[in-house]
Scaffold this motif. Structure first.
Motif, PDB file in Angstrom:
ATOM      1  N   LEU A  32      21.617  43.297  92.557  1.00 33.82           N
ATOM      2  CA  LEU A  32      22.061  42.910  93.893  1.00 33.82           C
ATOM      3  C   LEU A  32      21.119  43.443  94.966  1.00 33.82           C
ATOM      4  N   LEU A  33      20.703  44.688  94.802  1.00 34.79           N
ATOM      5  CA  LEU A  33      19.809  45.280  95.796  1.00 34.79           C
ATOM      6  C   LEU A  33      18.493  44.520  95.854  1.00 34.79           C
ATOM      7  N   ASP A  34      17.923  44.221  94.688  1.00 33.05           N
ATOM      8  CA  ASP A  34      16.639  43.511  94.658  1.00 33.05           C
ATOM      9  C   ASP A  34      16.775  42.084  95.197  1.00 33.05           C
ATOM     10  N   TYR A  36      18.921  40.968  97.583  1.00 32.83           N
ATOM     11  CA  TYR A  36      19.180  40.863  99.019  1.00 32.83           C
ATOM     12  C   TYR A  36      18.198  41.643  99.892  1.00 32.83           C
ATOM     13  N   ALA A  37      17.578  42.678  99.363  1.00 26.80           N
ATOM     14  CA  ALA A  37      16.712  43.515 100.206  1.00 26.80           C
ATOM     15  C   ALA A  37      15.333  42.866 100.365  1.00 26.80           C
ATOM     16  N   ASP A  38      14.919  42.663 101.593  1.00 27.71           N
ATOM     17  CA  ASP A  38      13.582  42.130 101.877  1.00 27.71           C
ATOM     18  C   ASP A  38      12.562  43.253 101.664  1.00 27.71           C
ATOM     19  N   PRO A  39      11.633  43.084 100.722  1.00 23.92           N
ATOM     20  CA  PRO A  39      10.672  44.165 100.449  1.00 23.92           C
ATOM     21  C   PRO A  39       9.898  44.604 101.681  1.00 23.92           C
ATOM     22  N   ALA A  40       9.629  43.676 102.598  1.00 27.64           N
ATOM     23  CA  ALA A  40       8.824  44.008 103.774  1.00 27.64           C
ATOM     24  C   ALA A  40       9.567  44.915 104.752  1.00 27.64           C
ATOM     25  N   THR A  41      10.899  44.863 104.738  1.00 27.59           N
ATOM     26  CA  THR A  41      11.671  45.686 105.684  1.00 27.59           C
ATOM     27  C   THR A  41      12.645  46.604 104.960  1.00 27.59           C
ATOM     28  N   ARG A  42      12.352  46.889 103.718  1.00 27.57           N
ATOM     29  CA  ARG A  42      13.272  47.670 102.896  1.00 27.57           C
ATOM     30  C   ARG A  42      13.556  49.043 103.503  1.00 27.57           C
ATOM     31  N   ASP A  43      12.569  49.678 104.062  1.00 25.45           N
ATOM     32  CA  ASP A  43      12.768  51.014 104.632  1.00 25.45           C
ATOM     33  C   ASP A  43      13.785  51.017 105.765  1.00 25.45           C
ATOM     34  N   PHE A  44      13.926  49.875 106.444  1.00 22.15           N
ATOM     35  CA  PHE A  44      14.849  49.809 107.583  1.00 22.15           C
ATOM     36  C   PHE A  44      16.233  49.300 107.183  1.00 22.15           C
ATOM     37  N   ASN A  45      16.304  48.561 106.076  1.00 28.00           N
ATOM     38  CA  ASN A  45      17.517  47.809 105.785  1.00 28.00           C
ATOM     39  C   ASN A  45      18.197  48.154 104.473  1.00 28.00           C
ATOM     40  N   VAL A  46      17.830  49.259 103.850  1.00 27.50           N
ATOM     41  CA  VAL A  46      18.497  49.697 102.626  1.00 27.50           C
ATOM     42  C   VAL A  46      18.960  51.135 102.811  1.00 27.50           C
ATOM     43  N   ASP A  47      20.235  51.364 102.606  1.00 29.86           N
ATOM     44  CA  ASP A  47      20.801  52.713 102.674  1.00 29.86           C
ATOM     45  C   ASP A  47      21.426  53.045 101.325  1.00 29.86           C
ATOM     46  N   LEU A  48      20.980  54.137 100.705  1.00 29.72           N
ATOM     47  CA  LEU A  48      21.535  54.628  99.451  1.00 29.72           C
ATOM     48  C   LEU A  48      22.367  55.863  99.768  1.00 29.72           C
ATOM     49  N   GLU A  71      17.285  39.198 107.022  1.00 31.01           N
ATOM     50  CA  GLU A  71      18.571  38.512 106.956  1.00 31.01           C
ATOM     51  C   GLU A  71      19.701  39.437 106.540  1.00 31.01           C
ATOM     52  N   TRP A  72      19.384  40.439 105.677  1.00 28.64           N
ATOM     53  CA  TRP A  72      20.426  41.264 105.088  1.00 28.64           C
ATOM     54  C   TRP A  72      20.147  42.742 105.254  1.00 28.64           C
ATOM     55  N   ARG A  73      21.227  43.485 105.397  1.00 33.56           N
ATOM     56  CA  ARG A  73      21.187  44.940 105.315  1.00 33.56           C
ATOM     57  C   ARG A  73      22.007  45.337 104.080  1.00 33.56           C
ATOM     58  N   VAL A  74      21.439  46.157 103.204  1.00 31.03           N
ATOM     59  CA  VAL A  74      22.090  46.521 101.952  1.00 31.03           C
ATOM     60  C   VAL A  74      22.500  47.988 102.002  1.00 31.03           C
ATOM     61  N   VAL A  75      23.769  48.237 101.773  1.00 25.75           N
ATOM     62  CA  VAL A  75      24.296  49.599 101.686  1.00 25.75           C
ATOM     63  C   VAL A  75      24.834  49.789 100.272  1.00 25.75           C
ATOM     64  N   HIS A  76      24.244  50.714  99.542  1.00 25.17           N
ATOM     65  CA  HIS A  76      24.663  50.988  98.158  1.00 25.17           C
ATOM     66  C   HIS A  76      25.374  52.334  98.147  1.00 25.17           C
ATOM     67  N   LEU A  77      26.686  52.298  97.982  1.00 25.03           N
ATOM     68  CA  LEU A  77      27.501  53.509  97.965  1.00 25.03           C
ATOM     69  C   LEU A  77      27.850  53.864  96.526  1.00 25.03           C
ATOM     70  N   LYS A  78      27.232  54.914  96.009  1.00 20.76           N
ATOM     71  CA  LYS A  78      27.564  55.412  94.684  1.00 20.76           C
ATOM     72  C   LYS A  78      28.725  56.403  94.793  1.00 20.76           C
ATOM     73  N   GLU A  79      29.404  56.622  93.652  1.00 22.73           N
ATOM     74  CA  GLU A  79      30.546  57.541  93.615  1.00 22.73           C
ATOM     75  C   GLU A  79      31.556  57.194  94.704  1.00 22.73           C
ATOM     76  N   ALA A  80      31.840  55.904  94.833  1.00 25.32           N
ATOM     77  CA  ALA A  80      32.783  55.477  95.874  1.00 25.32           C
ATOM     78  C   ALA A  80      34.160  56.093  95.678  1.00 25.32           C
ATOM     79  N   GLU A  81      34.473  56.476  94.436  1.00 27.61           N
ATOM     80  CA  GLU A  81      35.783  57.084  94.174  1.00 27.61           C
ATOM     81  C   GLU A  81      35.957  58.412  94.908  1.00 27.61           C
ATOM     82  N   SER A  82      34.831  59.043  95.289  1.00 28.55           N
ATOM     83  CA  SER A  82      34.912  60.317  96.001  1.00 28.55           C
ATOM     84  C   SER A  82      35.553  60.172  97.376  1.00 28.55           C
ATOM     85  N   LEU A  83      35.543  58.953  97.914  1.00 30.37           N
ATOM     86  CA  LEU A  83      36.114  58.716  99.246  1.00 30.37           C
ATOM     87  C   LEU A  83      37.531  58.168  99.189  1.00 30.37           C
ATOM     88  N   ALA A  84      38.032  57.913  97.967  1.00 32.64           N
ATOM     89  CA  ALA A  84      39.333  57.256  97.842  1.00 32.64           C
ATOM     90  C   ALA A  84      40.483  58.127  98.327  1.00 32.64           C
TER      91      ALA A  84
END
Length: 334
Positions: A32-34, A36-48, A71-84
């Motif tokens: 999914l990350l690959d 939707y994330a635009d390689p040219a603007t990945r530093d600005f539009n991907v949050d891990l 076009e897209w901003r990608v937010v990848h939240l790992k361990e989402a259960e920690s916020l439940a």
């Protein structure tokens, strides 16, 4: 190997990836990350983000930030259960899933606690694009590995080699896929990875692997199975584990006996359907009555293994000998 809801996703939104298979969850998140994330603007539009290391305020802020020059901003939240456990975090996540901001792709990767009945997870599974990744059962790992190698890596690995690899290195998918890639490089383009390649790769192969042993029983080569039993047990296999695997194997043979290839193909997981021909061949050696008796014997054997003081090897041997007697004592003669 991944569901169409992920491989064909194009409209963004919230994806809820959960279950006990960490390897396949990570593969899905990367896909999914690959995508939707635009390689040219990945530093600005991907949050891990790690759920155990973030705050609700930061999560809300990142989710609300629009894409920058893409076009897209990608937010990848790992361990989402920690916020439940946080009501405010649950509200942020569920509100986002119900009405995602334009241009957002939120990937929630979680391990739902065992036996959890939390409404949060049920609601999230209902309103997000949700995929559960259950662990591949240990006895199905070689079949999964053969299919993964063919479909995802463009590599041919023989089922006997996959079984030998799993027997030697364990059934953790991430490690096995790495080993297959290394073995494929060793044998060269277009060549199949066989048992000899696994051996040349430096792994110490078991003298008897459990899957080959199941095939011996399936083919009613009972004497050979009896000779292999002490080897299996000496390698650390448990008798209870063998009974569980045998039960699954014989039930599949039973499906083939009753319904033929169509029923068997329907009963097998997609990544194991290539094994149908092998199972159908074994099914020709069984009658319905023989299978019923063998399965009743396995049920009794399971009870004895858990309650009797008789050594495990003796109990399993007794079950094998009963099979031999039922077939007239001539099955599987060497």
């Amino acid at each position: 190997m991944l569901p169409k809801s992920l491989t064909t996703a194009r409209n963004g939104g919230v994806f809820f990836l959960y279950g006990g298979d960490e390897f396949r969850k990570s593969v899905a998140a990367k896909l999914l990350l690959d995508r939707y994330a635009d390689p040219a603007t990945r530093d600005f539009n991907v949050d891990l983000i790690e759920g155990s290391e973030t705050s609700v305020g930061r999560l809300a802020s990142v989710i609300a930030t629009p894409p920058m020059m893409a076009e897209w901003r990608v937010v990848h939240l790992k361990e989402a259960e920690s916020l439940a456990g946080s009501p405010s975090a649950r509200k942020v996540i569920l509100d986002t899933a119900k009405n995602p901001p334009p241009g957002l792709v939120l990937i929630l990767q979680a391990t739902v606690p065992a036996r959890s009945r939390a409404k949060f997870y049920k609601d999230l599974a209902r309103i997000a694009t949700a995929v559960e990744f259950k662990p591949v059962p240990a006895d199905e790992v070689p079949g999964w590995l053969v299919s993964w190698a063919r479909e995802e890596a463009g590599v041919t690995i023989e089922i006997e080699a996959a079984r030998a690899l799993a027997g030697a290195a364990g059934t953790e998918l991430g490690m096995l896929t790495q080993e297959v890639r290394k073995l494929a490089e060793m044998v060269g383009d277009g060549a199949a990875v066989d048992v000899e390649a696994v051996r040349r790769g430096g792994l110490r192969l078991p003298r008897q692997d459990r899957w080959a042993w199941f095939d011996l029983v399936g083919n009613r080569q009972i004497r050979e199975a009896a000779r292999g039993l002490p080897v299996l047990l000496s390698q650390g296999e448990s008798a209870v584990g063998l009974v569980i695997g045998l039960s699954t194997h014989l039930l599949r043979i039973g499906v083939a006996v009753e319904g033929g290839q169509p029923a068997l193909q329907s009963a097998l997981p997609p990544y194991q359907r290539f094994l149908a021909r092998r199972i159908l061949g074994q099914a020709r050696r069984w009658t319905r009555a023989d299978l019923a008796e063998a399965l009743r014997g396995l049920r009794r054997l399971d009870q004895l293994l858990k309650a009797s003081a008789i050594p495990d090897e003796v109990l399993v041997e007794e079950w094998l000998l009963a099979l031999m007697v039922r077939s007239g004592g001539a099955v599987g003669a060497a």
